[in-house]
Structure formats: structure tokens, C-alpha cells
Write a protein that holds these residues in place. Structure first.
Motif, PDB file in Angstrom:
ATOM      1  N   ARG A  86     -11.126  -0.928  17.615  1.00 45.90           N
ATOM      2  CA  ARG A  86     -10.469  -0.917  18.920  1.00 45.90           C
ATOM      3  C   ARG A  86      -9.052  -0.373  18.838  1.00 45.90           C
ATOM      4  NH1 ARG A  86     -12.623  -7.024  19.944  1.00 45.90           N
ATOM      5  NH2 ARG A  86     -11.617  -7.177  17.905  1.00 45.90           N
ATOM      6  N   PHE A  87      -8.509  -0.279  17.625  1.00 43.59           N
ATOM      7  CA  PHE A  87      -7.157   0.224  17.437  1.00 43.59           C
ATOM      8  C   PHE A  87      -7.151   1.760  17.428  1.00 43.59           C
ATOM      9  CE2 PHE A  87      -6.087  -4.014  16.584  1.00 43.59           C
ATOM     10  CZ  PHE A  87      -4.717  -4.143  16.363  1.00 43.59           C
ATOM     11  N   PRO A  88      -5.964   2.370  17.601  1.00 46.66           N
ATOM     12  CA  PRO A  88      -5.874   3.823  17.410  1.00 46.66           C
ATOM     13  C   PRO A  88      -6.392   4.188  16.011  1.00 46.66           C
ATOM     14  CG  PRO A  88      -3.854   2.976  18.376  1.00 46.66           C
ATOM     15  CD  PRO A  88      -4.687   1.780  18.003  1.00 46.66           C
ATOM     16  N   THR A  89      -6.926   5.377  15.873  1.00 43.85           N
ATOM     17  CA  THR A  89      -7.598   5.783  14.646  1.00 43.85           C
ATOM     18  C   THR A  89      -6.784   5.494  13.387  1.00 43.85           C
ATOM     19  OG1 THR A  89      -8.749   7.537  15.845  1.00 43.85           O
ATOM     20  CG2 THR A  89      -8.681   7.713  13.435  1.00 43.85           C
ATOM     21  N   SER A  90      -5.497   5.792  13.405  1.00 43.50           N
ATOM     22  CA  SER A  90      -4.664   5.624  12.212  1.00 43.50           C
ATOM     23  C   SER A  90      -4.416   4.168  11.855  1.00 43.50           C
ATOM     24  CB  SER A  90      -3.321   6.338  12.399  1.00 43.50           C
ATOM     25  OG  SER A  90      -2.604   5.767  13.489  1.00 43.50           O
ATOM     26  N   LEU A  91      -4.729   3.254  12.777  1.00 43.04           N
ATOM     27  CA  LEU A  91      -4.483   1.827  12.548  1.00 43.04           C
ATOM     28  C   LEU A  91      -5.764   1.005  12.487  1.00 43.04           C
ATOM     29  CD1 LEU A  91      -1.454   1.267  14.972  1.00 43.04           C
ATOM     30  CD2 LEU A  91      -1.379   1.677  12.509  1.00 43.04           C
ATOM     31  N   GLN A  92      -6.888   1.666  12.414  1.00 40.38           N
ATOM     32  CA  GLN A  92      -8.160   0.939  12.424  1.00 40.38           C
ATOM     33  C   GLN A  92      -8.454   0.220  11.116  1.00 40.38           C
ATOM     34  OE1 GLN A  92     -11.264   3.636  13.638  1.00 40.38           O
ATOM     35  NE2 GLN A  92     -10.561   3.712  15.764  1.00 40.38           N
ATOM     36  N   THR A  93      -7.811   0.639  10.036  1.00 40.09           N
ATOM     37  CA  THR A  93      -8.026  -0.020   8.747  1.00 40.09           C
ATOM     38  C   THR A  93      -6.708  -0.498   8.149  1.00 40.09           C
ATOM     39  OG1 THR A  93      -7.872   2.090   7.547  1.00 40.09           O
ATOM     40  CG2 THR A  93     -10.084   1.336   8.200  1.00 40.09           C
ATOM     41  N   CYS A  94      -6.776  -1.652   7.524  1.00 40.99           N
ATOM     42  CA  CYS A  94      -5.667  -2.179   6.717  1.00 40.99           C
ATOM     43  C   CYS A  94      -6.231  -2.372   5.318  1.00 40.99           C
ATOM     44  CB  CYS A  94      -5.164  -3.494   7.294  1.00 40.99           C
ATOM     45  SG  CYS A  94      -3.892  -4.301   6.272  1.00 40.99           S
ATOM     46  N   TYR A  95      -5.785  -1.552   4.391  1.00 37.31           N
ATOM     47  CA  TYR A  95      -6.373  -1.541   3.047  1.00 37.31           C
ATOM     48  C   TYR A  95      -5.321  -1.861   1.996  1.00 37.31           C
ATOM     49  CZ  TYR A  95      -7.812   0.522  -1.393  1.00 37.31           C
ATOM     50  OH  TYR A  95      -8.069   0.726  -2.720  1.00 37.31           O
ATOM     51  N   LEU A  96      -5.701  -2.711   1.058  1.00 41.40           N
ATOM     52  CA  LEU A  96      -4.827  -2.955  -0.087  1.00 41.40           C
ATOM     53  C   LEU A  96      -5.663  -3.352  -1.292  1.00 41.40           C
ATOM     54  CD1 LEU A  96      -4.341  -6.324  -0.637  1.00 41.40           C
ATOM     55  CD2 LEU A  96      -3.372  -6.055   1.640  1.00 41.40           C
ATOM     56  N   ARG A  97      -5.151  -3.056  -2.461  1.00 40.11           N
ATOM     57  CA  ARG A  97      -5.830  -3.394  -3.711  1.00 40.11           C
ATOM     58  C   ARG A  97      -5.115  -4.565  -4.375  1.00 40.11           C
ATOM     59  NH1 ARG A  97      -8.370   0.874  -7.806  1.00 40.11           N
ATOM     60  NH2 ARG A  97      -9.793   0.813  -6.024  1.00 40.11           N
ATOM     61  N   VAL A  98      -5.894  -5.547  -4.782  1.00 42.71           N
ATOM     62  CA  VAL A  98      -5.352  -6.728  -5.462  1.00 42.71           C
ATOM     63  C   VAL A  98      -5.753  -6.633  -6.929  1.00 42.71           C
ATOM     64  CG1 VAL A  98      -5.281  -9.236  -5.523  1.00 42.71           C
ATOM     65  CG2 VAL A  98      -5.689  -8.055  -3.347  1.00 42.71           C
ATOM     66  N   PRO A  99      -4.834  -6.288  -7.829  1.00 40.93           N
ATOM     67  CA  PRO A  99      -5.179  -6.190  -9.252  1.00 40.93           C
ATOM     68  C   PRO A  99      -5.400  -7.569  -9.859  1.00 40.93           C
ATOM     69  CG  PRO A  99      -2.830  -5.853  -8.957  1.00 40.93           C
ATOM     70  CD  PRO A  99      -3.425  -5.945  -7.578  1.00 40.93           C
ATOM     71  N   ARG A 100      -6.184  -7.620 -10.892  1.00 38.87           N
ATOM     72  CA  ARG A 100      -6.453  -8.871 -11.587  1.00 38.87           C
ATOM     73  C   ARG A 100      -5.164  -9.417 -12.207  1.00 38.87           C
ATOM     74  NH1 ARG A 100     -11.075 -11.170 -13.421  1.00 38.87           N
ATOM     75  NH2 ARG A 100     -10.892 -12.629 -15.168  1.00 38.87           N
ATOM     76  N   ASP A 101      -4.876 -10.667 -11.946  1.00 38.77           N
ATOM     77  CA  ASP A 101      -3.680 -11.344 -12.459  1.00 38.77           C
ATOM     78  C   ASP A 101      -4.173 -12.494 -13.346  1.00 38.77           C
ATOM     79  OD1 ASP A 101      -1.469 -12.995 -12.903  1.00 38.77           O
ATOM     80  OD2 ASP A 101      -0.600 -12.598 -10.931  1.00 38.77           O
ATOM     81  N   GLU A 102      -4.144 -12.284 -14.655  1.00 39.64           N
ATOM     82  CA  GLU A 102      -4.707 -13.270 -15.579  1.00 39.64           C
ATOM     83  C   GLU A 102      -3.994 -14.612 -15.497  1.00 39.64           C
ATOM     84  OE1 GLU A 102      -7.412 -12.979 -16.954  1.00 39.64           O
ATOM     85  OE2 GLU A 102      -7.821 -10.846 -17.220  1.00 39.64           O
ATOM     86  N   ARG A 103      -2.709 -14.598 -15.274  1.00 36.87           N
ATOM     87  CA  ARG A 103      -1.964 -15.855 -15.198  1.00 36.87           C
ATOM     88  C   ARG A 103      -2.381 -16.658 -13.971  1.00 36.87           C
ATOM     89  NH1 ARG A 103       4.646 -16.534 -15.497  1.00 36.87           N
ATOM     90  NH2 ARG A 103       4.701 -18.816 -15.301  1.00 36.87           N
ATOM     91  N   ALA A 104      -2.470 -15.973 -12.825  1.00 40.69           N
ATOM     92  CA  ALA A 104      -2.875 -16.660 -11.599  1.00 40.69           C
ATOM     93  C   ALA A 104      -4.313 -17.157 -11.698  1.00 40.69           C
ATOM     94  CB  ALA A 104      -2.726 -15.721 -10.403  1.00 40.69           C
ATOM     95  N   ILE A 105      -5.164 -16.368 -12.329  1.00 42.28           N
ATOM     96  CA  ILE A 105      -6.561 -16.767 -12.493  1.00 42.28           C
ATOM     97  C   ILE A 105      -6.665 -17.979 -13.405  1.00 42.28           C
ATOM     98  CG2 ILE A 105      -8.785 -16.065 -13.488  1.00 42.28           C
ATOM     99  CD1 ILE A 105      -8.214 -13.251 -12.403  1.00 42.28           C
ATOM    100  N   ALA A 106      -5.875 -18.004 -14.474  1.00 39.68           N
ATOM    101  CA  ALA A 106      -5.898 -19.139 -15.400  1.00 39.68           C
ATOM    102  C   ALA A 106      -5.443 -20.417 -14.705  1.00 39.68           C
ATOM    103  CB  ALA A 106      -5.010 -18.843 -16.604  1.00 39.68           C
TER     104      ALA A 106
END
Length: 216
Positions: free
Chosen positions: A168-188
Motif C-alpha cells: 500500500r506504500f509508494p513503491t520505494s517504501l514498500q519494503t524495509c530490509y535489513l540483515r542481522v548477522p550472527r552474534d555469538e555473544r548474544a546467542i550464548a
């Protein structure tokens, strides 16, 4: 590549999917085990702990599979969200059922998998106001952080891609994308708290089993 888990090829919310996750700590409920209050146990954590105890004792899922209007919209737009992800990243997605860890009573249901679990993907089709908040904040939404952390723990993936989609948003705003890298400390740190929770569930299952034996 071998993995320390088994993938059940079942559509999300299907009976087979519900059965596969029965009694297991899952990503969608990860935030509940992290909920805390000043004294005692938070209601969300307690209720989920008791749910898993009952599921293990009865072998029957306790969630009723209820789908509200927002969830139904997400289901209907799932294919479009997949296509949006592939367009944004240039990566092909494989669909995924339920991932059940072979050694621990844990699991997750990533929306997609990249390159044999090198990466996993979480797709969201939220309300427009929520999508706008994601665009403005530009980071991992707090309400999904535990879910992503749990899925990275279960799968061993190197990253989790998060994508929110709203046509429903304008084409350039239809997606919000980000990559979450593996964080071993947070996972532990998360793993430590999850293992404590799992131990509490198992201890209660054994206590009820003992009570049943005494009354037999």
C-alpha cells in the motif's frame, strides 16, 4: 551439508506443523521466556512454561491455530513478500517447514532459507503503521529480536534477513530490509536463559510423572 536438526516439510499452521512443534521451545514464543518482573515469574513466561509441560504430558498441541485478520492478510500476501525479498536481495529463497533440533527440545519456522541454511529469512506483512515504524527506526524491531536470535541459535545460520512488506506504500517504501548477522555473544546469553527455562519445563514434567506414579 549435515545439520544438527531435522526439517519437517509441513505448511505453517497445518496439523503436521503443530504436531512437530508440540512441547518444544519455539522462536515465536522466545520473547515470552525473556519476560521479567521485579519479583517472581512473569505471567507470559509462566503460562508458556505450563503450556509446554502440558504438551509434553499429553502429546497434544495447546495452541488452537487461531488466525486473526492481520494474520490472514499476511498469509494472502506471503507469495508477494517472497517475491519482494528476492527482488531486493537478488537471492532465491527456499521455503521451510518446522526445524526441530535433534538434541534439544527447541525449534523454529523460518519463512525462508538461503543456500542450505547459510542464511534464514523472516518476512512480515504488518499493519501500515507498524511498517512505517520499521522504516523510521531502521533497526531490528524489538518485538522480533528474540525470535530472530532463537532461530539463529537453532539453525546455526550466519545471518537472518528481516523484510517487512506493505504494497500500500509508494513503491520505494514498500519494503524495509535489513540483515542481522550472527552474534555469538548474544546467542550464548540467550542460550543460557533458554536452557534454564527448558530445565524448569523438564523438572515439572518429571514431578507430574512422579505424582502420577504415586497415585497409580
Amino acid at each position: 551439508m549435515s545439520h544438527p536438526f531435522t526439517v519437517f516439510d509441513a505448511a505453517q499452521r497445518s496439523e503436521a506443523w503443530q504436531a512437530a512443534r508440540c512441547g518444544r521451545l519455539t522462536a515465536s514464543r522466545a520473547k515470552d521466556i525473556l519476560t521479567t518482573i521485579k519479583t517472581g515469574e512473569a505471567a507470559a513466561r509462566r503460562d508458556y512454561r505450563l503450556q509446554l509441560v502440558v504438551e509434553r504430558l499429553t502429546g497434544e498441541p495447546q495452541e488452537n491455530g487461531f488466525v486473526n485478520a492481520d494474520m490472514q492478510r499476511g498469509i494472502e500476501l506471503e507469495a508477494a513478500a517472497f517475491a519482494a525479498y528476492e527482488a531486493v536481495t537478488g537471492q532465491l529463497l527456499d521455503r521451510c517447514g518446522f526445524v526441530a533440533h535433534d538434541a534439544l527440545m527447541i525449534g523454529c519456522s523460518p519463512d525462508g532459507v538461503v543456500d542450505d541454511f547459510t542464511g534464514i529469512v523472516e518476512l512480515k506483512v504488518p499493519r501500515s503503521a507498524t511498517h512505517l515504524r520499521y522504516l523510521r527506526e531502521g533497526g531490528v524491531p524489538a518485538e522480533h529480536a528474540a525470535q530472530i536470535l532463537h532461530s539463529l541459535w537453532v539453525t546455526g545460520a550466519a545471518y537472518c534477513d528481516f523484510l517487512s512488506y506493505d504494497p500500500r506504500f509508494p513503491t520505494s517504501l514498500q519494503t524495509c530490509y535489513l540483515r542481522v548477522p550472527r552474534d555469538e555473544r548474544a546467542i550464548a546469553e540467550y542460550e543460557q536463559r533458554a536452557l534454564v527455562f527448558l530445565a524448569e519445563v523438564q523438572a515439572e514434567v518429571e514431578a507430574v510423572g512422579h505424582m502420577a506414579a504415586m497415585r497409580a
